[in-house]
Design a protein around this motif. Sequence first.
Motif, short mmCIF file in Angstrom:
data_model
loop_
_atom_site.label_atom_id
_atom_site.label_comp_id
_atom_site.label_asym_id
_atom_site.label_seq_id
_atom_site.Cartn_x
_atom_site.Cartn_y
_atom_site.Cartn_z
N GLY A 3 0.82 -1.21 0.00
CA GLY A 3 0.00 0.00 0.00
C GLY A 3 0.85 1.25 0.00
N LYS A 4 1.90 1.23 0.83
CA LYS A 4 2.82 2.37 0.87
C LYS A 4 3.52 2.54 -0.47
N GLY A 5 3.92 1.41 -1.06
CA GLY A 5 4.58 1.47 -2.36
C GLY A 5 3.68 2.05 -3.42
N ASP A 6 2.40 1.64 -3.38
CA ASP A 6 1.43 2.17 -4.35
C ASP A 6 1.25 3.67 -4.17
N LYS A 7 1.25 4.11 -2.91
CA LYS A 7 1.08 5.54 -2.63
C LYS A 7 2.24 6.34 -3.23
N ILE A 8 3.47 5.83 -3.06
CA ILE A 8 4.65 6.52 -3.60
C ILE A 8 4.58 6.55 -5.13
N GLU A 9 4.17 5.45 -5.71
CA GLU A 9 4.07 5.39 -7.18
C GLU A 9 3.05 6.40 -7.69
N LYS A 10 1.94 6.56 -6.97
CA LYS A 10 0.92 7.53 -7.37
C LYS A 10 1.45 8.96 -7.26
N ILE A 11 2.21 9.23 -6.21
CA ILE A 11 2.80 10.56 -6.04
C ILE A 11 3.75 10.86 -7.21
N ILE A 12 4.60 9.88 -7.52
CA ILE A 12 5.56 10.05 -8.63
C ILE A 12 4.81 10.27 -9.95
N ALA A 13 3.77 9.48 -10.18
CA ALA A 13 3.00 9.61 -11.43
C ALA A 13 2.35 10.98 -11.53
N ARG A 14 1.83 11.49 -10.40
CA ARG A 14 1.19 12.81 -10.41
C ARG A 14 2.21 13.90 -10.72
N LEU A 15 3.39 13.79 -10.14
CA LEU A 15 4.45 14.79 -10.40
C LEU A 15 4.94 14.71 -11.84
N GLN A 16 5.06 13.50 -12.35
CA GLN A 16 5.49 13.34 -13.74
C GLN A 16 4.43 13.86 -14.72
N GLN A 17 3.16 13.79 -14.30
CA GLN A 17 2.09 14.35 -15.12
C GLN A 17 2.26 15.87 -15.24
N ARG A 18 2.64 16.51 -14.13
CA ARG A 18 2.92 17.95 -14.16
C ARG A 18 4.00 18.26 -15.21
N ILE A 19 5.02 17.43 -15.23
CA ILE A 19 6.12 17.64 -16.18
C ILE A 19 5.63 17.49 -17.61
N SER A 20 4.84 16.47 -17.85
CA SER A 20 4.33 16.24 -19.20
C SER A 20 3.44 17.39 -19.66
N GLU A 21 2.84 18.11 -18.70
CA GLU A 21 2.00 19.27 -19.03
C GLU A 21 2.81 20.55 -19.14
N GLY A 22 4.12 20.44 -18.95
CA GLY A 22 4.98 21.62 -19.05
C GLY A 22 5.08 22.43 -17.77
N GLN A 23 4.54 21.92 -16.67
CA GLN A 23 4.59 22.64 -15.39
C GLN A 23 5.86 22.24 -14.63
N PHE A 24 6.98 22.61 -15.18
CA PHE A 24 8.28 22.14 -14.67
C PHE A 24 8.59 22.69 -13.28
N TYR A 25 8.40 23.99 -13.10
CA TYR A 25 8.73 24.61 -11.82
C TYR A 25 7.82 24.05 -10.72
N GLU A 26 6.52 23.93 -11.04
CA GLU A 26 5.58 23.39 -10.06
C GLU A 26 5.97 21.97 -9.66
N ALA A 27 6.35 21.16 -10.65
CA ALA A 27 6.76 19.78 -10.36
C ALA A 27 7.99 19.75 -9.46
N GLN A 28 8.95 20.61 -9.75
CA GLN A 28 10.17 20.65 -8.94
C GLN A 28 9.85 21.03 -7.50
N GLN A 29 9.07 22.11 -7.31
CA GLN A 29 8.77 22.59 -5.97
C GLN A 29 7.92 21.59 -5.19
N GLN A 30 6.94 20.99 -5.83
CA GLN A 30 6.10 20.00 -5.15
C GLN A 30 6.93 18.77 -4.75
N THR A 31 7.88 18.42 -5.62
CA THR A 31 8.75 17.28 -5.30
C THR A 31 9.59 17.57 -4.07
#
Length: 334
Positions: A3-31
């Motif tokens: 469950g913890k592993g799935d949670k981390i994977e979801k967080i990573i996927a959400r941040l990578q989605q920001r990057i794919s949308e061009g929201q680079f600064y937001e992705a960096q700061q949220q990370t």
Amino acid sequence: MSGKGDKIEKIIARLQQRISEGQFYEAQQQTRVVAARYTKASNWDAAIDILYNVAQSLLKAGQGGSGGDLCVLLVETYKQAELKPDSATKGKLLTCLRLFNSEEPTRKKFIGEMISWSSKFGEYPAGDPELHHVAGSLYAEEHEPYEAEKHLILGTKDSAEVLARMEYEWFKEDDAHTAALYAARGVLPYLLTGNVRAANTCYRLFTSALNQDKQDQLGIQDVSSSSADIRIYPSIPLLNFLGLLLLAVQRANADLYKQLHNKYANLLAETEAWHESLEMIAEMYFGIQKPRQSNPLMDMMSGFFGGGGAPASGGAKRPAVKAPTAMPAAEGLD
């Protein structure tokens, strides 16, 4: 646990989605924010997983500054977790390193940080040889010889070949009679780090390339005796000196070194950049003490503080050899 592993994977996927949308600064700061939360809870695996994956995505998206910032934070997390260099920890860093654009300024800081971490938590005081080798090889590919040399000298058993090849390519831009100055940039520093095997490898590979390219021009002669086979370069006497120096080092023969130094004294006197290195080599391998220059002020300060002052040495000019400021441990010492 899953469950913890799935949670981390979801967080990573959400941040990578920001990057794919061009929201680079937001992705960096949220990370940074999310990683800090896990770091504070000493959940090192989660923090590292997030930083590693998002940093890669940013670097692949051409965002070297943001990605590099997270790479540096990844190393800082290693330090806080007191992780030791092993195949897994080093592998993550090297994967990120290879994704940097060569022009990205943050890369140099990242390299410095990962070497510093490996020095503090690993078994090599000068930094992990594999990290040095990869960094040095990248710089060599990019024709950055000064940066490459710093790392390859402290690298793995494979580094000598990379260094010799780089020095030879650099030499080819210069006149034939300067060959020894380029060969020495590998041979002397390797001797100063106690890596006799690498010094010999560097000399052998450099001269082999020279023989192949310029044999007809240089009038190379092979001289054999009962104790050694030597290749002589009549028009490049200092290259002969380096070869004979390596022979003297292997035999640990102080008298042979003194004879050699005397024979080439005039030429060595004109090669000022080698002086300090040769003095240190003479002391390391032959027990010949470096001549002490009296300095009344330094003598007085030494008396006050119980120590001596070290002479300052200027920056090396192409194609010179500058002695390292310390004697770091290197892999594969002979």
